[in-house]
Design a protein around this motif. Structure first.
Motif, PDB file in Angstrom:
ATOM      1  N   TYR A   1       0.824  -1.214   0.000  1.00  0.00           N
ATOM      2  CA  TYR A   1       0.000   0.000   0.000  1.00  0.00           C
ATOM      3  C   TYR A   1       0.856   1.260   0.000  1.00  0.00           C
ATOM      4  CZ  TYR A   1      -3.809   3.173   1.106  1.00  0.00           C
ATOM      5  OH  TYR A   1      -4.729   4.184   1.067  1.00  0.00           O
ATOM      6  N   ASN A   2       0.552   2.160  -0.917  1.00  0.00           N
ATOM      7  CA  ASN A   2       1.315   3.399  -1.045  1.00  0.00           C
ATOM      8  C   ASN A   2       0.442   4.641  -0.890  1.00  0.00           C
ATOM      9  OD1 ASN A   2      -0.156   3.282  -3.383  1.00  0.00           O
ATOM     10  ND2 ASN A   2       1.572   3.491  -4.777  1.00  0.00           N
ATOM     11  N   GLY A   3      -0.772   4.482  -0.394  1.00  0.00           N
ATOM     12  CA  GLY A   3      -1.656   5.623  -0.199  1.00  0.00           C
ATOM     13  C   GLY A   3      -2.449   5.994  -1.422  1.00  0.00           C
ATOM     14  N   ILE A   4      -2.220   5.301  -2.540  1.00  0.00           N
ATOM     15  CA  ILE A   4      -2.914   5.593  -3.789  1.00  0.00           C
ATOM     16  C   ILE A   4      -3.808   4.424  -4.122  1.00  0.00           C
ATOM     17  CG2 ILE A   4      -2.630   6.044  -6.260  1.00  0.00           C
ATOM     18  CD1 ILE A   4       0.060   7.291  -5.604  1.00  0.00           C
ATOM     19  N   GLU A   5      -5.062   4.713  -4.427  1.00  0.00           N
ATOM     20  CA  GLU A   5      -5.993   3.646  -4.746  1.00  0.00           C
ATOM     21  C   GLU A   5      -5.605   2.989  -6.066  1.00  0.00           C
ATOM     22  OE1 GLU A   5      -8.147   2.648  -2.595  1.00  0.00           O
ATOM     23  OE2 GLU A   5      -7.481   4.251  -1.272  1.00  0.00           O
ATOM     24  N   PRO A   6      -5.711   1.668  -6.153  1.00  0.00           N
ATOM     25  CA  PRO A   6      -5.355   0.987  -7.405  1.00  0.00           C
ATOM     26  C   PRO A   6      -6.307   1.357  -8.523  1.00  0.00           C
ATOM     27  CG  PRO A   6      -6.445  -0.519  -5.902  1.00  0.00           C
ATOM     28  CD  PRO A   6      -6.202   0.743  -5.129  1.00  0.00           C
TER      29      PRO A   6
ATOM     30  N   LEU B   1       4.370   4.113  -6.793  1.00  0.00           N
ATOM     31  CA  LEU B   1       4.864   5.141  -5.883  1.00  0.00           C
ATOM     32  C   LEU B   1       4.926   4.594  -4.461  1.00  0.00           C
ATOM     33  CD1 LEU B   1       2.923   8.288  -7.130  1.00  0.00           C
ATOM     34  CD2 LEU B   1       5.402   8.044  -7.069  1.00  0.00           C
ATOM     35  N   ARG B   2       5.940   5.020  -3.701  1.00  0.00           N
ATOM     36  CA  ARG B   2       6.080   4.614  -2.311  1.00  0.00           C
ATOM     37  C   ARG B   2       6.328   5.845  -1.439  1.00  0.00           C
ATOM     38  NH1 ARG B   2       3.944   1.093  -4.096  1.00  0.00           N
ATOM     39  NH2 ARG B   2       4.522  -1.101  -4.322  1.00  0.00           N
ATOM     40  N   TRP B   3       5.722   5.847  -0.257  1.00  0.00           N
ATOM     41  CA  TRP B   3       5.939   6.932   0.692  1.00  0.00           C
ATOM     42  C   TRP B   3       7.305   6.791   1.345  1.00  0.00           C
ATOM     43  CZ3 TRP B   3       2.668  10.969   1.082  1.00  0.00           C
ATOM     44  CH2 TRP B   3       1.372  10.807   0.611  1.00  0.00           C
ATOM     45  N   LEU B   4       7.942   7.932   1.617  1.00  0.00           N
ATOM     46  CA  LEU B   4       9.167   7.939   2.397  1.00  0.00           C
ATOM     47  C   LEU B   4       8.878   8.592   3.744  1.00  0.00           C
ATOM     48  CD1 LEU B   4      11.991   8.975  -0.104  1.00  0.00           C
ATOM     49  CD2 LEU B   4      11.495   6.705   0.808  1.00  0.00           C
TER      50      LEU B   4
ATOM     51  N   ARG C   1       6.025  10.139   7.348  1.00  0.00           N
ATOM     52  CA  ARG C   1       4.843  10.065   6.493  1.00  0.00           C
ATOM     53  C   ARG C   1       4.216  11.439   6.265  1.00  0.00           C
ATOM     54  NH1 ARG C   1       1.041   6.154   4.940  1.00  0.00           N
ATOM     55  NH2 ARG C   1      -0.381   7.173   3.509  1.00  0.00           N
ATOM     56  N   TYR C   2       4.177  12.275   7.303  1.00  0.00           N
ATOM     57  CA  TYR C   2       3.523  13.582   7.175  1.00  0.00           C
ATOM     58  C   TYR C   2       4.327  14.566   6.330  1.00  0.00           C
ATOM     59  CZ  TYR C   2       6.477  13.787  11.349  1.00  0.00           C
ATOM     60  OH  TYR C   2       7.521  13.661  12.220  1.00  0.00           O
ATOM     61  N   SER C   3       5.509  14.153   5.841  1.00  0.00           N
ATOM     62  CA  SER C   3       6.277  15.034   4.963  1.00  0.00           C
ATOM     63  C   SER C   3       5.740  15.012   3.536  1.00  0.00           C
ATOM     64  CB  SER C   3       7.742  14.597   4.943  1.00  0.00           C
ATOM     65  OG  SER C   3       7.886  13.320   4.321  1.00  0.00           O
ATOM     66  N   ASN C   4       4.861  14.029   3.230  1.00  0.00           N
ATOM     67  CA  ASN C   4       4.259  13.902   1.894  1.00  0.00           C
ATOM     68  C   ASN C   4       5.300  13.674   0.804  1.00  0.00           C
ATOM     69  OD1 ASN C   4       1.549  14.201   2.710  1.00  0.00           O
ATOM     70  ND2 ASN C   4       1.800  16.419   2.820  1.00  0.00           N
TER      71      ASN C   4
ATOM     72  N   MET D   1      12.381  21.479   6.164  1.00  0.00           N
ATOM     73  CA  MET D   1      12.231  20.672   7.375  1.00  0.00           C
ATOM     74  C   MET D   1      12.416  19.185   7.115  1.00  0.00           C
ATOM     75  SD  MET D   1       8.924  20.484   9.935  1.00  0.00           S
ATOM     76  CE  MET D   1       8.994  22.270  10.142  1.00  0.00           C
ATOM     77  N   TYR D   2      11.971  18.705   5.941  1.00  0.00           N
ATOM     78  CA  TYR D   2      11.996  17.271   5.673  1.00  0.00           C
ATOM     79  C   TYR D   2      13.065  16.879   4.660  1.00  0.00           C
ATOM     80  CZ  TYR D   2       7.539  17.717   8.023  1.00  0.00           C
ATOM     81  OH  TYR D   2       6.560  18.005   8.924  1.00  0.00           O
ATOM     82  N   GLU D   3      13.989  17.790   4.368  1.00  0.00           N
ATOM     83  CA  GLU D   3      15.097  17.432   3.493  1.00  0.00           C
ATOM     84  C   GLU D   3      16.120  16.631   4.287  1.00  0.00           C
ATOM     85  OE1 GLU D   3      16.532  20.230   0.455  1.00  0.00           O
ATOM     86  OE2 GLU D   3      15.254  21.713   1.426  1.00  0.00           O
ATOM     87  N   GLY D   4      16.749  15.676   3.634  1.00  0.00           N
ATOM     88  CA  GLY D   4      17.729  14.853   4.312  1.00  0.00           C
ATOM     89  C   GLY D   4      17.877  13.515   3.633  1.00  0.00           C
TER      90      GLY D   4
END
Length: 288
Positions: free
Chosen positions: A38-43, A91-94, A97-100, A206-209
């Motif tokens: 699951y990547n947060g995107i509906e199939p 697509l996969r979340w990194l 999670r709240y960094s989108n 803030m979420y760079e790294g």
């Protein structure tokens, strides 16, 4: 977990009968999507592989191997590249999670007869940043054979001091994968240390790294660590389940080895060290 389970149960319902689907393969496909991939995107619904593009929208082609796009806001829909087959399911979340932040890895061989890749940037008021890194598989997918438990014992303490493996990563590299051949026993434990060097950006977001991911394909284990821009990242490298794959299943997994994935910031050079972790090894013995 509750929400994931609820979504999966709703999606196995046949839209025509309003009852759970009788096709076991279809039910398993839904469960695999939600609980493993699951990547947060509906199939995309079955039979709707292709997407339509509006030919009147502005778009441009970028051919560089590495390029970076950023904008404080997008007043209109933008298309940076062009294709007609959706890869959004890959697509996969990194983390966090709240960094989108999302990542897509693909081989150009997956394009088949298609000639371009489409990147849709929808209209939004917040900052949008996009990094693209095209590379050779041989240059970024590396294999390192870790020493066995016996080898680690007889080399103590030198292996702890010197580091088991070391990799220097130049600027403009967004992704590296290191396959850990020989990591098959829960008794072995290491630490992956990713140290940034010569970072050029003075005001990072803030979420760079960097993000380190340990993937164990035979047991569907994933462990992540996020380090802010310019900070050292460290991730334990150890197994909860010994490597046990029947020959019939080995081809289903990428080289059938545990591997480290590193998602890096192109503004820094990096150094990766794999260091023996005797404390974690003792903990692994106790767990077993």
């Amino acid at each position: 977990m509750v929400l994931t389970t609820v979504h999966a149960l709703f999606d196995i319902v046949d839209k025509k009968t309003l009852q759970p689907a009788t096709d076991a393969d279809q039910r398993m496909k839904v469960f695999r999507h939600y609980f493993l991939d699951y990547n947060g995107i509906e199939p995309i619904p079955s039979g709707e592989k292709y997407i339509k593009l509006d030919a009147t929208l502005p778009w441009e082609v970028r051919k560089e191997k590495t390029w970076h796009f950023t904008s404080s806001k997008l007043p209109d829909l933008n298309i940076l590249l062009l294709d007609c087959v959706s890869f959004s399911s890959q697509l996969r979340w990194l983390p966090p999670r709240y960094s989108n932040r999302q990542v897509l890895r693909m081989s150009l061989n997956d394009l088949g007869e298609n000639t371009h890749i489409v990147i849709f940037l929808p209209k939004r008021a917040s900052t949008v940043e996009l990094m693209v890194d095209k590379y050779s598989m041989d240059a970024r997918h590396l294999v390192y054979t870790l020493p066995g438990v016996y080898d680690s014992v007889i080399s103590f303490p030198f292996s702890i001091i010197d580091g088991t493996a070391m990799l220097h990563i130049r600027n403009n590299s967004v992704f590296y994968s290191l396959h850990l051949a020989g990591l098959g026993s829960p008794l072995s434990a290491y630490s992956a240390v990713v140290t940034p060097k010569h970072c050029s950006k003075t005001n990072p977001g803030m979420y760079e790294g960097s993000v380190i991911r340990l993937n164990v394909p035979w047991s569907h284990e994933d462990a992540y660590h996020f380090a802010k821009y310019g900070e050292v990242g460290m991730l334990p490298v150890k197994l909860q389940t010994p490597r046990q794959l029947p020959a019939s299943e080995q081809q289903q997994y990428e080289h059938s080895e545990a591997h480290l994935e590193m998602y890096l910031h192109p503004g820094c050079q990096y150094q990766l060290r794999l260091v023996m972790s005797p404390g974690s090894s003792i903990g692994q013995v106790i767990n077993l």
